[in-house]
Enzyme design. Structure first.
Site, PDB file in Angstrom:
ATOM      1  N   TRP A 116     -12.898  15.005   0.087  1.00  0.00           N
ATOM      2  CA  TRP A 116     -11.680  14.319   0.538  1.00  0.00           C
ATOM      3  C   TRP A 116     -10.918  15.154   1.571  1.00  0.00           C
ATOM      4  CZ3 TRP A 116      -6.689  16.231  -0.388  1.00  0.00           C
ATOM      5  CH2 TRP A 116      -6.589  17.270  -1.312  1.00  0.00           C
ATOM      6  N   ASP A 171       1.068  13.841  -0.162  1.00  0.00           N
ATOM      7  CA  ASP A 171       0.163  14.038  -1.296  1.00  0.00           C
ATOM      8  C   ASP A 171       0.013  12.700  -2.021  1.00  0.00           C
ATOM      9  OD1 ASP A 171      -0.703  16.593  -3.235  1.00  0.00           O
ATOM     10  OD2 ASP A 171      -0.302  14.732  -4.329  1.00  0.00           O
ATOM     11  N   LYS A 222       0.304  12.226  -4.978  1.00  0.00           N
ATOM     12  CA  LYS A 222       1.281  12.100  -6.073  1.00  0.00           C
ATOM     13  C   LYS A 222       2.557  11.393  -5.620  1.00  0.00           C
ATOM     14  CE  LYS A 222       0.046  15.932  -9.051  1.00  0.00           C
ATOM     15  NZ  LYS A 222      -0.789  16.807  -8.187  1.00  0.00           N
ATOM     16  N   HIS A 265      -1.477  27.115  -4.975  1.00  0.00           N
ATOM     17  CA  HIS A 265      -1.873  27.394  -6.353  1.00  0.00           C
ATOM     18  C   HIS A 265      -2.971  28.438  -6.388  1.00  0.00           C
ATOM     19  CE1 HIS A 265      -0.498  23.159  -7.757  1.00  0.00           C
ATOM     20  NE2 HIS A 265       0.449  24.068  -7.946  1.00  0.00           N
ATOM     21  N   TYR A 266      -2.854  29.363  -7.346  1.00  0.00           N
ATOM     22  CA  TYR A 266      -3.949  30.279  -7.627  1.00  0.00           C
ATOM     23  C   TYR A 266      -4.138  30.274  -9.138  1.00  0.00           C
ATOM     24  CZ  TYR A 266      -7.230  33.970  -7.736  1.00  0.00           C
ATOM     25  OH  TYR A 266      -8.396  34.667  -7.928  1.00  0.00           O
ATOM     26  N   PRO A 315      -6.921  27.803  -7.203  1.00  0.00           N
ATOM     27  CA  PRO A 315      -6.817  26.410  -6.759  1.00  0.00           C
ATOM     28  C   PRO A 315      -7.858  25.520  -7.438  1.00  0.00           C
ATOM     29  CG  PRO A 315      -8.021  27.712  -5.144  1.00  0.00           C
ATOM     30  CD  PRO A 315      -7.607  28.670  -6.232  1.00  0.00           C
ATOM     31  N   LEU A 371      -8.069  26.268   1.864  1.00  0.00           N
ATOM     32  CA  LEU A 371      -6.652  26.638   1.862  1.00  0.00           C
ATOM     33  C   LEU A 371      -5.737  25.447   2.163  1.00  0.00           C
ATOM     34  CD1 LEU A 371      -4.869  29.193   1.474  1.00  0.00           C
ATOM     35  CD2 LEU A 371      -4.661  29.228   3.969  1.00  0.00           C
ATOM     36  N   HIS A 372      -4.806  25.210   1.264  1.00  0.00           N
ATOM     37  CA  HIS A 372      -3.818  24.143   1.467  1.00  0.00           C
ATOM     38  C   HIS A 372      -2.515  24.553   0.787  1.00  0.00           C
ATOM     39  CE1 HIS A 372      -5.731  23.249  -2.413  1.00  0.00           C
ATOM     40  NE2 HIS A 372      -4.576  22.722  -2.772  1.00  0.00           N
TER      41      HIS A 372
END
Ligand code: M7G
Length: 242
Positions: free
Chosen positions: A82, A112, A114, A175-176, A178, A183-184
């Site tokens: 995606w 996003d 969401k 986030h880690y 991810p 990378l985003h």
């Protein structure tokens, strides 16, 4: 539905389902349909007990680091298809809010899944970088500072222009570890209680840490949540770290 490599992925966000309850009230729920869904898609949304864990990569690379790297490279092309579809303009083209096409410092900013874009209280956009060689926070060094500062300044400008939301009302973070190893960054309204706070690293902190030490994220222990069904949790247990 069985997933085969040739099956095109289809993810439809914000599908509204009307549900009649026992008392005949009609309730509407917002959901996302993923078809075909792999076992990984299903697992991601199942409730699981979560543990806070940490990866130490100095002085000796520990079980987790090789596992993290493996997690971020192997067998995941379908999982992040995606992301590539968005970058290659095969999906969500009409939803792009801003794009900087520079191959090193550029990114695509779009809502996003969401966020249904109906109100600003739950504003939620993602910035996806054009570079494909940066999988996660662990890969970042001071070499990436132009990319990071570009995302921050151009992302803030675009959101202010498009939605009238000023930078001081925005959370910008990644986030880690991810879920998607490309990378985003997440841009969310401060008023929105976005999920994943336990794995969030603020973009401004990342920039400052790399300005102070180029290999900050290569050397540091990083705390992150692990779900009970994550193979890495098992490795930690076997290594006596939990
Ligand atoms: P995450 O699931 O927390 O993964 O965030 P991370 O830990 O790698 O950051 C990824 C974000 O991407 C989520 O907030 C999803 O709602 C969003 N997202 C997922 N997919 C499959 C899509 C998509 O196809 N399009 C858009 N616009 N957002 C997506």
């Amino acid at each position: 539905m069985q997933h085969t490599k040739s099956t095109p992925s289809c993810i439809k966000p914000n599908i509204r389902l009307k549900i009649k309850t026992m008392k005949l009230f009609i309730t509407e729920i917002k959901t996302t349909v993923v078809c075909p869904a792999t076992e990984k898609h299903v697992r991601k949304d199942l409730h699981q007990e979560v543990f806070l864990s940490f990866s130490v990569i100095v002085p000796v690379p520990c079980v987790s680091f090789s596992y993290e790297v493996h997690n971020c490279t192997a067998h995941l092309s379908f999982w992040i298809q995606w992301v590539h579809n968005i970058l290659e303009k095969k999906a969500e083209v009409d939803r792009i809010v801003f794009e900087n096409p520079d191959p090193d410092t550029g990114f695509v900013l779009l809502p996003d899944f969401k966020w249904d874009q109906k109100q600003l209280q739950d504003l939620y956009l993602i910035a996806i970088v054009h570079r494909r060689d940066v999988k996660s926070l662990r890969d970042l060094t001071s070499e990436h500072l132009p990319l990071l500062t570009n995302i921050r300044s151009k992302g803030e400008d675009a959101i202010q222009r498009q939605y009238g939301v000023p930078p001081r009302k925005l959370h910008m973070y990644l986030h880690y570890q991810p879920s998607y190893c490309h990378l985003h960054f997440h841009f969310t309204s401060l008023e929105y209680d976005a999920p994943g706070v336990e794995s969030a690293h603020l973009l401004s902190d990342i920039i400052q840490n790399l300005q102070a030490d180029s290999s900050y994220y290569h050397n540091r222990s990083l705390v992150f949540p692990l779900r009970a069904d994550d193979g890495l949790l098992l490795r930690f247990k076997e290594a006596g770290k939990l």
